[in-house]
Write a protein that holds these residues in place. Structure first.
Motif, PDB file in Angstrom:
ATOM      1  N   LYS A 295     -45.980   9.748 -17.956  1.00 33.61           N
ATOM      2  CA  LYS A 295     -45.036  10.751 -17.447  1.00 33.61           C
ATOM      3  C   LYS A 295     -43.744  10.722 -18.266  1.00 33.61           C
ATOM      4  O   LYS A 295     -43.216  11.765 -18.647  1.00 33.61           O
ATOM      5  N   LYS A 296     -43.264   9.520 -18.563  1.00 32.06           N
ATOM      6  CA  LYS A 296     -42.019   9.361 -19.326  1.00 32.06           C
ATOM      7  C   LYS A 296     -42.181   9.749 -20.802  1.00 32.06           C
ATOM      8  O   LYS A 296     -41.209  10.083 -21.458  1.00 32.06           O
TER       9      LYS A 296
ATOM     10  N   THR B 119     -54.965   5.109  -7.995  1.00 31.32           N
ATOM     11  CA  THR B 119     -54.698   6.485  -7.588  1.00 31.32           C
ATOM     12  C   THR B 119     -53.728   6.526  -6.409  1.00 31.32           C
ATOM     13  O   THR B 119     -52.755   7.289  -6.416  1.00 31.32           O
ATOM     14  N   ALA B 120     -53.979   5.708  -5.414  1.00 34.65           N
ATOM     15  CA  ALA B 120     -53.105   5.686  -4.239  1.00 34.65           C
ATOM     16  C   ALA B 120     -51.695   5.226  -4.614  1.00 34.65           C
ATOM     17  O   ALA B 120     -50.705   5.829  -4.185  1.00 34.65           O
ATOM     18  N   LEU B 121     -51.604   4.172  -5.414  1.00 33.07           N
ATOM     19  CA  LEU B 121     -50.279   3.668  -5.800  1.00 33.07           C
ATOM     20  C   LEU B 121     -49.508   4.677  -6.643  1.00 33.07           C
ATOM     21  O   LEU B 121     -48.306   4.867  -6.447  1.00 33.07           O
ATOM     22  N   ILE B 122     -50.188   5.325  -7.574  1.00 33.33           N
ATOM     23  CA  ILE B 122     -49.512   6.325  -8.407  1.00 33.33           C
ATOM     24  C   ILE B 122     -49.037   7.503  -7.558  1.00 33.33           C
ATOM     25  O   ILE B 122     -47.957   8.050  -7.779  1.00 33.33           O
ATOM     26  N   ALA B 123     -49.818   7.899  -6.574  1.00 33.20           N
ATOM     27  CA  ALA B 123     -49.393   8.985  -5.682  1.00 33.20           C
ATOM     28  C   ALA B 123     -48.119   8.607  -4.935  1.00 33.20           C
ATOM     29  O   ALA B 123     -47.179   9.406  -4.841  1.00 33.20           O
TER      30      ALA B 123
ATOM     31  N   ILE C   3     -45.917   6.241  -5.842  1.00 32.36           N
ATOM     32  CA  ILE C   3     -44.830   6.126  -6.828  1.00 32.36           C
ATOM     33  C   ILE C   3     -44.315   7.501  -7.224  1.00 32.36           C
ATOM     34  O   ILE C   3     -43.104   7.709  -7.358  1.00 32.36           O
ATOM     35  N   GLY C   4     -45.220   8.455  -7.401  1.00 34.05           N
ATOM     36  CA  GLY C   4     -44.796   9.816  -7.741  1.00 34.05           C
ATOM     37  C   GLY C   4     -43.892  10.411  -6.679  1.00 34.05           C
ATOM     38  O   GLY C   4     -42.888  11.071  -6.989  1.00 34.05           O
TER      39      GLY C   4
ATOM     40  N   VAL D  35     -43.590  15.284  -0.506  1.00 33.34           N
ATOM     41  CA  VAL D  35     -44.360  14.475   0.438  1.00 33.34           C
ATOM     42  C   VAL D  35     -44.865  15.431   1.512  1.00 33.34           C
ATOM     43  O   VAL D  35     -44.069  16.066   2.197  1.00 33.34           O
ATOM     44  N   THR D  36     -46.176  15.527   1.623  1.00 35.01           N
ATOM     45  CA  THR D  36     -46.758  16.426   2.625  1.00 35.01           C
ATOM     46  C   THR D  36     -47.686  15.626   3.539  1.00 35.01           C
ATOM     47  O   THR D  36     -48.180  14.564   3.141  1.00 35.01           O
TER      48      THR D  36
END
Length: 91
Positions: free
Chosen positions: A8-9, A55-59, A61-62, A70-71
């Motif tokens: 991302k960076k 996947t869960a952690l990146i979500a 962190i995002g 956040v939904t």
């Protein structure tokens, strides 16, 4: 996880240091995956947990670090991923 954050960076690989770090962190992650796989033995379980947890952690962190929306659907989906990881661990 760190490789994805650096991705991302890196801004489409236009920034040198984050671009290099993408490859460094992904190489380290794969080396760790190989070591865990050697100890645990079951590739289906190890890879599924590795990919799901990432996947869960990146979500998360995002949503926290990159201020992504956040939904309720995102939260429920992350919860289901975690349940899936627990299910794999218990199997």
């Amino acid at each position: 996880m760190l490789g994805t954050i650096c991705m991302k960076k890196a801004d489409g690989f236009t920034k040198l240091l984050p671009s290099i770090m993408v490859f460094v962190f992904y190489a380290l992650a794969l080396a760790c995956l190989v070591m865990v796989l050697k100890k645990m033995g079951e590739v289906s379980i190890v890879y599924a947990i590795w990919a799901s947890a990432g996947t869960a952690l990146i979500a998360v962190i995002g949503m926290i670090w990159f201020k992504e929306p956040v939904t309720p659907l995102k939260i429920a989906s992350i919860f289901l991923i975690v349940l899936g990881i627990l299910g794999l661990e218990l199997s």
